[in-house]
Scaffold this motif. Structure first.
Motif, PDB file in Angstrom:
ATOM      1  N   UNK A   4       0.765  -1.123   0.016  1.00 47.53           N
ATOM      2  CA  UNK A   4       0.018  -0.014   0.055  1.00 47.53           C
ATOM      3  C   UNK A   4       0.936   1.286   0.086  1.00 47.53           C
ATOM      4  N   UNK A   5       0.733   2.123  -0.956  1.00 45.42           N
ATOM      5  CA  UNK A   5       1.338   3.358  -1.048  1.00 45.42           C
ATOM      6  C   UNK A   5       0.565   4.471  -0.442  1.00 45.42           C
ATOM      7  N   UNK A   6       1.190   5.101   0.571  1.00 45.46           N
ATOM      8  CA  UNK A   6       0.482   6.340   1.105  1.00 45.46           C
ATOM      9  C   UNK A   6       1.381   7.696   0.585  1.00 45.46           C
ATOM     10  N   UNK A  49      -4.130   1.001  -9.280  1.00 46.08           N
ATOM     11  CA  UNK A  49      -5.338   1.811  -8.522  1.00 46.08           C
ATOM     12  C   UNK A  49      -5.018   2.816  -7.612  1.00 46.08           C
ATOM     13  N   UNK A  50      -5.749   3.994  -7.968  1.00 42.89           N
ATOM     14  CA  UNK A  50      -5.279   5.245  -7.002  1.00 42.89           C
ATOM     15  C   UNK A  50      -6.528   5.823  -6.279  1.00 42.89           C
ATOM     16  N   UNK A  51      -6.595   5.847  -4.895  1.00 47.92           N
ATOM     17  CA  UNK A  51      -7.607   6.580  -4.143  1.00 47.92           C
ATOM     18  C   UNK A  51      -7.022   7.749  -3.720  1.00 47.92           C
ATOM     19  N   UNK A  52      -8.065   8.893  -3.934  1.00 48.14           N
ATOM     20  CA  UNK A  52      -7.597  10.194  -3.653  1.00 48.14           C
ATOM     21  C   UNK A  52      -8.760  11.092  -2.887  1.00 48.14           C
ATOM     22  N   UNK A 125     -11.579   7.563   8.478  1.00 48.58           N
ATOM     23  CA  UNK A 125     -10.633   6.945   7.631  1.00 48.58           C
ATOM     24  C   UNK A 125     -10.325   5.500   8.093  1.00 48.58           C
ATOM     25  N   UNK A 126     -10.765   5.087   9.250  1.00 44.46           N
ATOM     26  CA  UNK A 126     -10.855   3.723   9.540  1.00 44.46           C
ATOM     27  C   UNK A 126     -11.707   2.909   8.778  1.00 44.46           C
ATOM     28  N   UNK A 132     -10.051  -1.269   2.254  1.00 45.82           N
ATOM     29  CA  UNK A 132      -9.174  -1.477   1.183  1.00 45.82           C
ATOM     30  C   UNK A 132      -7.922  -2.100   1.628  1.00 45.82           C
ATOM     31  N   UNK A 133      -7.797  -2.315   2.833  1.00 42.17           N
ATOM     32  CA  UNK A 133      -6.473  -2.952   3.291  1.00 42.17           C
ATOM     33  C   UNK A 133      -6.511  -4.385   3.055  1.00 42.17           C
TER      34      UNK A 133
END
Length: 189
Positions: A4-6, A49-52, A125-126, A132-133
């Motif tokens: 997972x990229x933050x 996949x990108x979430x923004x 956020x949780x 997604x986790x």
């Protein structure tokens, strides 16, 4: 498990000392180099996949990254920054000291006037993290200091604290969720 990229948005065009959470501010010139660097990291990790956050400072980066790919970014309001209510776009020096002290003592239940509580930020956020986790493929999340502070804690398996240090603007963290959980931090901006 996949990485997972933050990523925290690059630096923004706003005077120092101004409170901006939900205030929509533009990126400083040169933000494209951050987006291109993040795209390279995504390619190296086979992330598609990108979430923004919907904020311009995040969604602009996400749209640039996904412009040559088959799918658009997923814009998710749960990744929005903390809502500072009436403090938005004000100088921090103009916020009443007593109110800041109350916030400092109890960031979970405190709410700026017409803003949100820390509990609300933690919950949304949780909820995003829970959705997604366990994704079968790598994902990239582009967001803000508040949400990324929570996501970082969840990625390493500890309880989120609202006043933990923020991930720097224009930086990328990669989490390999598994038994050893190595973390990598890059600053591209």
């Amino acid at each position: 498990m996949p990485p997972i990229i933050l990523a925290r948005h690059p630096h923004v065009n706003i005077r120092p000392g101004i409170c901006y959470g939900r205030t929509d501010v533009e990126l400083l010139p040169g933000w494209e180099s951050f987006a291109d660097g993040l795209s390279t990291v995504m390619h190296a990790t086979s992330c598609l996949t990108v979430y923004s956050s919907p904020a311009t400072r995040c969604s602009t980066v996400a749209r640039r990254i996904m412009s040559n790919r088959k799918q658009p970014p997923h814009i998710d309001a749960r990744l929005s920054e903390y809502d500072f209510g009436e403090w938005e776009a004000r100088s921090w020096n103009d916020v009443e000291h007593a109110a800041l002290e109350l916030w400092n003592r109890d960031p979970v239940t405190f709410s700026p006037p017409n803003g949100e509580t820390g509990a609300s930020l933690l919950q949304r956020v949780t909820n995003f993290w829970n959705d997604v986790s366990s994704a079968p493929d790598p994902i990239c999340v582009i967001s803000h200091g508040g949400p990324l502070r929570i996501l970082t804690a969840l990625a390493v398996g500890r309880e989120p604290k609202l006043f933990d240090p923020s991930q720097p603007q224009g930086s990328i963290r990669i989490f390999n969720l598994g038994p050893s959980i190595p973390t990598y931090c890059l600053s591209v901006a």
